[in-house]
Design a protein around this motif. Structure first.
Motif, mmCIF file in Angstrom:
data_model
loop_
_atom_site.group_PDB
_atom_site.id
_atom_site.type_symbol
_atom_site.label_atom_id
_atom_site.label_comp_id
_atom_site.label_asym_id
_atom_site.label_seq_id
_atom_site.Cartn_x
_atom_site.Cartn_y
_atom_site.Cartn_z
ATOM 1 N N MET A 83 40.834 57.279 7.489
ATOM 2 C CA MET A 83 40.570 58.030 6.268
ATOM 3 C C MET A 83 39.147 57.813 5.762
ATOM 4 N N ALA A 86 37.182 60.141 7.953
ATOM 5 C CA ALA A 86 37.514 61.542 7.707
ATOM 6 C C ALA A 86 36.970 62.026 6.366
ATOM 7 N N GLU A 87 37.100 61.227 5.329
ATOM 8 C CA GLU A 87 36.611 61.641 4.011
ATOM 9 C C GLU A 87 35.090 61.799 4.008
ATOM 10 N N CYS A 90 34.266 64.988 6.131
ATOM 11 C CA CYS A 90 34.662 66.206 5.430
ATOM 12 C C CYS A 90 33.626 66.580 4.369
ATOM 13 N N ARG A 91 33.092 65.578 3.701
ATOM 14 C CA ARG A 91 32.061 65.818 2.682
ATOM 15 C C ARG A 91 30.762 66.302 3.328
ATOM 16 N N ALA A 126 47.875 62.571 5.410
ATOM 17 C CA ALA A 126 46.672 62.488 4.585
ATOM 18 C C ALA A 126 45.542 63.331 5.173
ATOM 19 N N LEU A 127 45.400 63.310 6.485
ATOM 20 C CA LEU A 127 44.359 64.115 7.129
ATOM 21 C C LEU A 127 44.602 65.605 6.928
ATOM 22 N N ARG A 129 45.833 67.021 4.481
ATOM 23 C CA ARG A 129 45.542 67.420 3.100
ATOM 24 C C ARG A 129 44.046 67.552 2.817
ATOM 25 N N LEU A 130 43.202 67.027 3.686
ATOM 26 C CA LEU A 130 41.761 67.107 3.460
ATOM 27 C C LEU A 130 41.259 68.531 3.720
ATOM 28 N N PRO A 131 40.212 68.950 2.993
ATOM 29 C CA PRO A 131 39.739 70.349 3.109
ATOM 30 C C PRO A 131 38.795 70.605 4.286
ATOM 31 N N PHE A 132 39.170 70.129 5.460
ATOM 32 C CA PHE A 132 38.446 70.495 6.671
ATOM 33 C C PHE A 132 38.662 71.977 6.962
#
Length: 213
Positions: A83, A86-87, A90-91, A126-127, A129-132
């Motif tokens: 995470m 990934a976070e 993603c940013r 959790a992945l 849900r991320l806005p990729f």
């Protein structure tokens, strides 16, 4: 081991123009397309953000065996490292596609009896849900290492060595349970290019991708 196989396929693919590897130790691989960043703290990426932008896809292939590890420690590594990366990605790359290798039997409910499956399920959820642009969970079963790919876990190396004489028979007899490192890499590249209807891919789905491409 899977990372070694996927890296090989990325470097062989003429459509891939740049490959950036992040890891705690050098891969020992040399190629004009390859750039490596050795980074010891995989929970924090602010110091190397300059190496992490401008990419279309991330193939996240770090992980540890759950054998002999308590759930809190396993989650700290499996969920925490994934995470954190990934976070950050993603940013920096909002149009990126993110690929995560979990495993057959991963528990999406996060409430099952198997510790590793719960933690992997929590990580997958959790992945997703991320806005990729898109995130894909690959769930291979037994993996056959090819082209020199080698597990860093001693117990797994023993298993793979013992199974090697019957691996071809296993693949023919149980095609929906066995994949090679080459097949996983090729399938990830295909999905990165063309997408796939499902976000969670079991072995059967990964084989379907290979047949289409």
């Amino acid at each position: 081991m899977v990372g070694q196989g996927v890296l090989r396929e990325c470097l062989l693919d003429s459509g891939v123009t740049r490959v950036q590897v992040i890891g705690r130790t050098p891969t020992g691989v040399h190629h004009p397309k390859l750039r490596e960043t050795v980074h010891s703290d995989l929970w924090h990426y602010s110091a190397i953000e300059g190496d992490l932008s401008g990419f279309d896809a991330c193939f996240f292939l770090l992980g540890v065996s759950s054998a002999g590890i308590k759930e809190e420690a396993y989650e700290h590594i499996t969920y925490g490292i994934t995470m954190a990366a990934a976070e950050t990605l993603c940013r920096l790359n909002p149009n990126m596609k993110f690929f995560y290798v979990s495993g057959a039997g991963t528990d999406s409910t996060e409430r099952g009896r198997s510790m590793w499956a719960r933690v992997k399920g929590k990580t997958e959820n959790a992945l997703l849900r991320l806005p990729f642009s898109a995130a894909y969970m690959f769930r291979p079963g037994f993996i056959q290492p090819l082209h020199g790919a080698r597990s860093k876990t001693p117990a797994y190396r023993v298993i793979y060595t013992a199974a090697k004489p019957v691996m071809t028979l296993l693949r023919r007899s149980f095609p929906n349970h066995v994949l090679t490192t080459e097949e996983i890499g090729r399938a990830m590249l295909a999905v990165a290019r063309y997408g796939y209807a499902k976000r969670v891919l079991e072995v059967r789905d990964i084989r379907a991708v290979l047949k289409l491409n």
